[in-house]
Design an enzyme around this catalytic site. Structure first.
Site, PDB file in Angstrom:
ATOM      1  CD  GLU A   1      -2.824   0.951   2.540  1.00  0.00           C
ATOM      2  OE1 GLU A   1      -3.265   1.976   3.071  1.00  0.00           O
ATOM      3  OE2 GLU A   1      -3.096  -0.203   2.945  1.00  0.00           O
TER       4      GLU A   1
ATOM      5  CD  GLU B   1      -3.564   7.695   6.079  1.00  0.00           C
ATOM      6  OE1 GLU B   1      -4.500   6.932   6.368  1.00  0.00           O
ATOM      7  OE2 GLU B   1      -2.511   7.770   6.745  1.00  0.00           O
TER       8      GLU B   1
ATOM      9  CG  ASP C   1      -1.604   4.630   2.906  1.00  0.00           C
ATOM     10  OD1 ASP C   1      -2.224   4.035   2.004  1.00  0.00           O
ATOM     11  OD2 ASP C   1      -1.423   4.152   4.039  1.00  0.00           O
TER      12      ASP C   1
END
Length: 294
Positions: free
Chosen positions: A100, A104, A102
């Protein structure tokens, strides 16, 4: 903490374009589909808006999965008091040993800067957070957020400027995400248990709905049908004598000199947290931090 409204040097703009390719933007429905809370989607011409209220957030997902390439979208974040909210944009595979990448965006009280948190999971293990403020106000206009992924590196970019690099160091025994196809996702949700000042500042629902806006969806990557096996995916998405993907060109194996300078500038002026220097969490420095230059 005041937002630093500085602009990075942009002499390498054209270099950045060469690095990222010249994929044209697509309509949302060509590449993506709603994932949950369809009634919290708003369509306004080329714009997609996701809203968060005290009933629900919302999220969407790509229709396909991909192994290597470039993914980009333009986002305008929640304006005003966004404390407690998180707008997430990420790539992820599935399963307990997933990979993953990310972005954010952690909301904040009015007048305080948004924080951008990035993270990398490899084989189900994350805990590689970095946080930074940005050199612009991400709530006032759209800005592009990009992931470039190949067999040598994962590069996080903001408006063509690299802000983080995760380098393949398998030769040092460190796993690298290179064998799992990933979907592309985005969502807005309430995370006031941790998002703002470690959970001290809660979401003020009197400001709801909180709205994040999107446009400029781009995916220039190796598409992987769900039915294809991992071995078939690896073969399909690896350059060979018959075909060569632009992201596997030698010039894509590392940052250019200018991009390296940009990354140093970002880290010096805007990085506020790096897991590699957090001795409270990691008394023994994570092994990749010993080798990562960035």
């Amino acid at each position: 903490m005041a937002v630093l409204f500085k602009m990075p040097v942009v002499l390498g703009f054209f270099v950045g374009l060469m690095m990222l390719g010249l994929a044209s933007s697509a309509e949302f429905h060509e590449l993506f589909q709603p994932g949950w809370a369809n009634d919290h989607f708003i369509y306004e011409g080329e714009l997609l808006k996701l809203k968060l209220d005290n009933f629900s957030g919302a999220g969407f997902a790509s229709k396909s999965r991909y192994l290597f390439g470039k993914v980009s979208m333009q986002i305008k974040l929640v304006e005003g008091d966004s404390a407690g909210t998180v707008t997430a944009y990420y790539m992820s595979s599935e399963g307990p040993y997933h990979n993953e990448f990310d972005f954010e965006f952690l909301g904040n009280t009015t007048g305080e800067p948004y924080l951008l948190q990035t993270n990398v999971y490899v084989n189900g293990v994350g805990n590689r957070e970095q946080r930074m403020n940005l050199w612009f106000d991400p709530t006032k206009d759209f800005h592009s957020y990009t992931l470039l992924w190949n067999q040598r590196q994962v590069v996080f970019l903001v408006d063509e400027t690299p802000i983080r690099v995760h380098t393949n160091m398998e030769h040092k025994g460190i796993p690298f995400p290179k064998d799992q196809a990933m979907g592309v996702y985005s969502s807005i949700w309430n995370a006031d248990d941790w998002a703002t000042q470690g959970g001290l500042v809660k979401t003020d629902w009197s400001h709801a709905p909180f709205v994040a806006s999107y446009k400029g969806f781009e995916i220039d990557a190796c598409e992987c049908p769900v039915s294809v096996t991992a071995d078939e995916i690896a073969k399909k998405c690896s350059s060979s004598a018959e075909k060569r993907f632009w992201w596997d060109e030698p010039t894509m194996s590392e940052l250019s000199l200018h991009q390296s300078h940009q990354l140093v500038w970002v880290r010096a002026n805007h990085l506020v947290y790096d897991y590699c220097t957090d001795t409270a969490r990691f008394p023994i420095k994570p092994v990749e931090c010993e080798h990562h230059r960035h």
